[in-house]
Design a protein around this motif. Structure first.
Motif, PDB file in Angstrom:
ATOM      1  N   LEU A 152      -4.148  -4.596   1.321  1.00 54.95           N
ATOM      2  CA  LEU A 152      -2.632  -5.392   1.172  1.00 54.95           C
ATOM      3  C   LEU A 152      -2.426  -5.131  -0.337  1.00 54.95           C
ATOM      4  N   GLU A 153      -2.984  -5.273  -1.421  1.00 52.53           N
ATOM      5  CA  GLU A 153      -2.586  -5.103  -2.606  1.00 52.53           C
ATOM      6  C   GLU A 153      -1.836  -3.472  -3.030  1.00 52.53           C
ATOM      7  N   GLU A 154      -2.519  -2.724  -2.519  1.00 50.05           N
ATOM      8  CA  GLU A 154      -2.085  -1.259  -2.418  1.00 50.05           C
ATOM      9  C   GLU A 154      -0.551  -1.329  -1.694  1.00 50.05           C
ATOM     10  N   LEU A 212      13.570  -9.048   7.822  1.00 50.27           N
ATOM     11  CA  LEU A 212      14.705  -8.462   8.590  1.00 50.27           C
ATOM     12  C   LEU A 212      14.081  -7.655   9.717  1.00 50.27           C
ATOM     13  N   PRO A 213      14.963  -7.631  10.902  1.00 54.20           N
ATOM     14  CA  PRO A 213      14.594  -7.064  12.162  1.00 54.20           C
ATOM     15  C   PRO A 213      14.273  -5.513  11.540  1.00 54.20           C
ATOM     16  N   GLY A 214      13.170  -5.147  12.087  1.00 52.28           N
ATOM     17  CA  GLY A 214      12.667  -3.897  11.910  1.00 52.28           C
ATOM     18  C   GLY A 214      12.027  -3.342  10.738  1.00 52.28           C
ATOM     19  N   ASP A 215      11.901  -4.666   9.879  1.00 51.81           N
ATOM     20  CA  ASP A 215      10.793  -4.555   8.968  1.00 51.81           C
ATOM     21  C   ASP A 215       9.172  -4.213   9.448  1.00 51.81           C
ATOM     22  N   VAL A 216       8.449  -3.464   8.760  1.00 52.43           N
ATOM     23  CA  VAL A 216       7.099  -3.384   9.192  1.00 52.43           C
ATOM     24  C   VAL A 216       6.272  -4.546   8.604  1.00 52.43           C
ATOM     25  N   VAL A 217       5.698  -5.057   9.779  1.00 53.23           N
ATOM     26  CA  VAL A 217       4.549  -6.273   9.528  1.00 53.23           C
ATOM     27  C   VAL A 217       3.501  -5.576   9.272  1.00 53.23           C
ATOM     28  N   PHE A 218       2.844  -6.105   7.996  1.00 49.03           N
ATOM     29  CA  PHE A 218       1.314  -5.707   7.712  1.00 49.03           C
ATOM     30  C   PHE A 218       0.690  -7.053   7.665  1.00 49.03           C
ATOM     31  N   GLY A 219       0.023  -7.181   8.533  1.00 53.43           N
ATOM     32  CA  GLY A 219      -1.032  -8.420   8.756  1.00 53.43           C
ATOM     33  C   GLY A 219      -2.410  -8.149   8.541  1.00 53.43           C
ATOM     34  N   THR A 220      -3.018  -8.931   7.450  1.00 53.56           N
ATOM     35  CA  THR A 220      -4.395  -8.830   7.277  1.00 53.56           C
ATOM     36  C   THR A 220      -5.011 -10.147   7.178  1.00 53.56           C
ATOM     37  N   ASP A 221      -6.545 -10.191   6.924  1.00 48.88           N
ATOM     38  CA  ASP A 221      -7.136 -11.558   6.833  1.00 48.88           C
ATOM     39  C   ASP A 221      -6.363 -12.380   5.867  1.00 48.88           C
ATOM     40  N   ALA A 222      -5.935 -11.611   4.576  1.00 51.30           N
ATOM     41  CA  ALA A 222      -5.206 -12.499   3.577  1.00 51.30           C
ATOM     42  C   ALA A 222      -4.158 -13.051   3.676  1.00 51.30           C
ATOM     43  N   GLY A 223      -3.262 -12.545   4.987  1.00 51.92           N
ATOM     44  CA  GLY A 223      -1.881 -12.956   5.003  1.00 51.92           C
ATOM     45  C   GLY A 223      -0.927 -11.890   5.796  1.00 51.92           C
ATOM     46  N   VAL A 224       0.353 -12.052   5.723  1.00 55.17           N
ATOM     47  CA  VAL A 224       1.409 -11.096   6.075  1.00 55.17           C
ATOM     48  C   VAL A 224       2.396 -10.739   5.124  1.00 55.17           C
ATOM     49  N   LEU A 225       2.322  -9.293   5.100  1.00 49.48           N
ATOM     50  CA  LEU A 225       3.216  -8.567   4.300  1.00 49.48           C
ATOM     51  C   LEU A 225       4.380  -7.924   5.165  1.00 49.48           C
ATOM     52  N   PHE A 226       5.630  -8.199   4.787  1.00 51.82           N
ATOM     53  CA  PHE A 226       6.811  -7.465   5.311  1.00 51.82           C
ATOM     54  C   PHE A 226       7.429  -6.720   4.488  1.00 51.82           C
ATOM     55  N   ILE A 227       7.214  -5.413   5.069  1.00 50.61           N
ATOM     56  CA  ILE A 227       7.864  -4.347   4.138  1.00 50.61           C
ATOM     57  C   ILE A 227       9.176  -3.678   4.651  1.00 50.61           C
ATOM     58  N   PRO A 228      10.274  -3.779   3.935  1.00 54.98           N
ATOM     59  CA  PRO A 228      11.477  -3.380   4.141  1.00 54.98           C
ATOM     60  C   PRO A 228      11.367  -1.937   4.807  1.00 54.98           C
ATOM     61  N   ALA A 229      12.023  -1.799   5.915  1.00 61.18           N
ATOM     62  CA  ALA A 229      11.901  -0.354   6.507  1.00 61.18           C
ATOM     63  C   ALA A 229      12.420   0.744   5.601  1.00 61.18           C
ATOM     64  N   HIS A 230      13.210   0.715   4.887  1.00 64.88           N
ATOM     65  CA  HIS A 230      13.695   1.790   4.153  1.00 64.88           C
ATOM     66  C   HIS A 230      12.793   1.844   3.054  1.00 64.88           C
ATOM     67  N   LEU A 231      12.031   1.109   2.639  1.00 62.80           N
ATOM     68  CA  LEU A 231      10.909   1.693   1.670  1.00 62.80           C
ATOM     69  C   LEU A 231       9.510   1.971   2.122  1.00 62.80           C
ATOM     70  N   VAL A 232       9.591   1.869   3.786  1.00 59.80           N
ATOM     71  CA  VAL A 232       7.999   2.148   4.141  1.00 59.80           C
ATOM     72  C   VAL A 232       7.441   3.783   3.611  1.00 59.80           C
ATOM     73  N   PRO A 233       8.372   4.698   3.933  1.00 59.93           N
ATOM     74  CA  PRO A 233       7.861   6.067   3.286  1.00 59.93           C
ATOM     75  C   PRO A 233       7.231   5.979   1.748  1.00 59.93           C
ATOM     76  N   GLU A 234       8.208   5.445   0.753  1.00 60.01           N
ATOM     77  CA  GLU A 234       7.725   5.391  -0.645  1.00 60.01           C
ATOM     78  C   GLU A 234       6.502   4.470  -0.599  1.00 60.01           C
ATOM     79  N   VAL A 235       6.486   3.510   0.043  1.00 59.46           N
ATOM     80  CA  VAL A 235       5.300   2.483  -0.134  1.00 59.46           C
ATOM     81  C   VAL A 235       4.183   3.265   0.407  1.00 59.46           C
ATOM     82  N   VAL A 236       4.045   3.678   1.354  1.00 54.78           N
ATOM     83  CA  VAL A 236       2.852   4.545   1.805  1.00 54.78           C
ATOM     84  C   VAL A 236       2.449   5.531   1.090  1.00 54.78           C
ATOM     85  N   ASP A 237       3.264   6.561   0.533  1.00 54.52           N
ATOM     86  CA  ASP A 237       2.945   7.499  -0.641  1.00 54.52           C
ATOM     87  C   ASP A 237       2.503   6.762  -1.965  1.00 54.52           C
ATOM     88  N   GLY A 238       3.104   5.731  -2.193  1.00 54.56           N
ATOM     89  CA  GLY A 238       2.699   4.954  -3.400  1.00 54.56           C
ATOM     90  C   GLY A 238       1.319   4.469  -3.378  1.00 54.56           C
TER      91      GLY A 238
END
Length: 300
Positions: free
Chosen positions: A41-43, A199-225
């Protein structure tokens, strides 16, 4: 008032430049959804937060399957409000004119496709606010394959729901009452889940700690980062253990060229870091040489 309007979705997600679903939602490639399963989650949270997306996480949710599984998928959003008879009749007439059948929650579930997650603001309604039960959870599993739901409200038929293995659900509370006395006000529109916005199309990242909504346009950068953060953490723990660098040095947003050179050596020689070979670190080297004007404090 209309629901699931393609033109509106295109406008609110205009920063996304990739493939889209017929309804206009961003279709983040499967390879990124798969990559997110190996990240913490924190990553994933950090690259979003430092870009100013500070309202993307909500941790005050219960989880259906408390077994460590992650729920990752593309958001289909829905927003509801308490019953008002005149509004209810108008909205239902709009739904009929758009070819929608069944109840408001069925409108959403019937629209889901593989890889989706329904993200629903039931305004924290639990008594008569049970958006999902056994039947609709089964329908979600069949339609999404690996998706699920994030419900800012209630669920029911939990024993039945727990038997549905290929789905995960985050929710606020449980009540035996069926869902009643609510009206849809938005379908694939901006939706609030507690302290978070989706927003519609955000990537939902759900873990035991909670849920993070990743804006779609940031996903490639977020994954690489996040991948870079992961290997930097591995290297950093090793350097701190060997007393080569202090925690203050490791925690800086911008590393020195000396540190980056040692990181490159670590990646190339350590088998544990083999999966991270081939990553482009040119931006980090540029910042090491020129500095980062935004680096006024240690990394989060």
């Amino acid at each position: 008032m209309n629901f699931n309007v393609r033109e509106d979705i295109l406008q609110m997600t205009s920063l996304w430049q990739g493939e889209r679903f017929p309804d206009g939602r961003p279709r983040v490639p499967d390879k990124y959804l798969e990559a997110l399963h190996s990240l913490a989650l924190e990553e994933v949270w950090k690259p979003i937060f430092v870009k100013g997306y500070i309202n993307q996480f909500e941790g005050r949710l219960k989880v259906l399957h408390n077994d460590g599984r992650k729920m990752i998928g593309r958001a289909v959003t829905a927003t509801y409000c308490p019953i008002r008879p005149d509004l209810d009749e108008i909205v239902k007439e709009i739904g009929r004119s758009e070819g929608r059948t069944g109840t408001y929650n069925q409108w959403v579930v019937d629209s889901l496709v593989e890889g989706d997650v329904c993200v629903v603001d039931m305004y924290d309604k639990i008594y008569k606010g049970t958006f999902l039960g056994g039947n609709l959870t089964t329908a979600i599993a069949n339609r999404t394959k690996t998706g699920g739901g994030v419900i800012w409200g209630g669920i029911r038929d939990v024993e039945q729901m727990k038997k549905v293995q290929n789905v995960q659900v985050f929710y606020r509370g449980i009540d035996p009452t069926p869902i009643r006395e609510f009206v849809m006000t938005g379908f694939n529109t901006p939706t609030r889940i507690g302290n978070a916005i989706c927003l519609p199309g955000d990537v939902v990242f759900g873990t035991d700690a909670g849920v993070l909504f990743i804006p779609a346009h940031l996903v490639p950068e977020v994954v690489d980062g996040a991948v870079k953060t992961k290997v930097k953490d591995m290297f950093g723990f090793e350097m701190i253990t060997q007393n080569k660098f202090t925690t203050a040095q490791i925690d800086k947003n911008v590393w020195t060229k000396e540190m980056l050179d040692l990181l490159m050596e670590y990646i190339q020689t350590e088998e544990a870091a083999a999966a991270y070979r081939g990553i482009d670190w040119s931006e980090e080297y540029y910042l090491a040489e020129h500095g980062d004007p935004n680096d006024t404090q240690s990394a989060l």
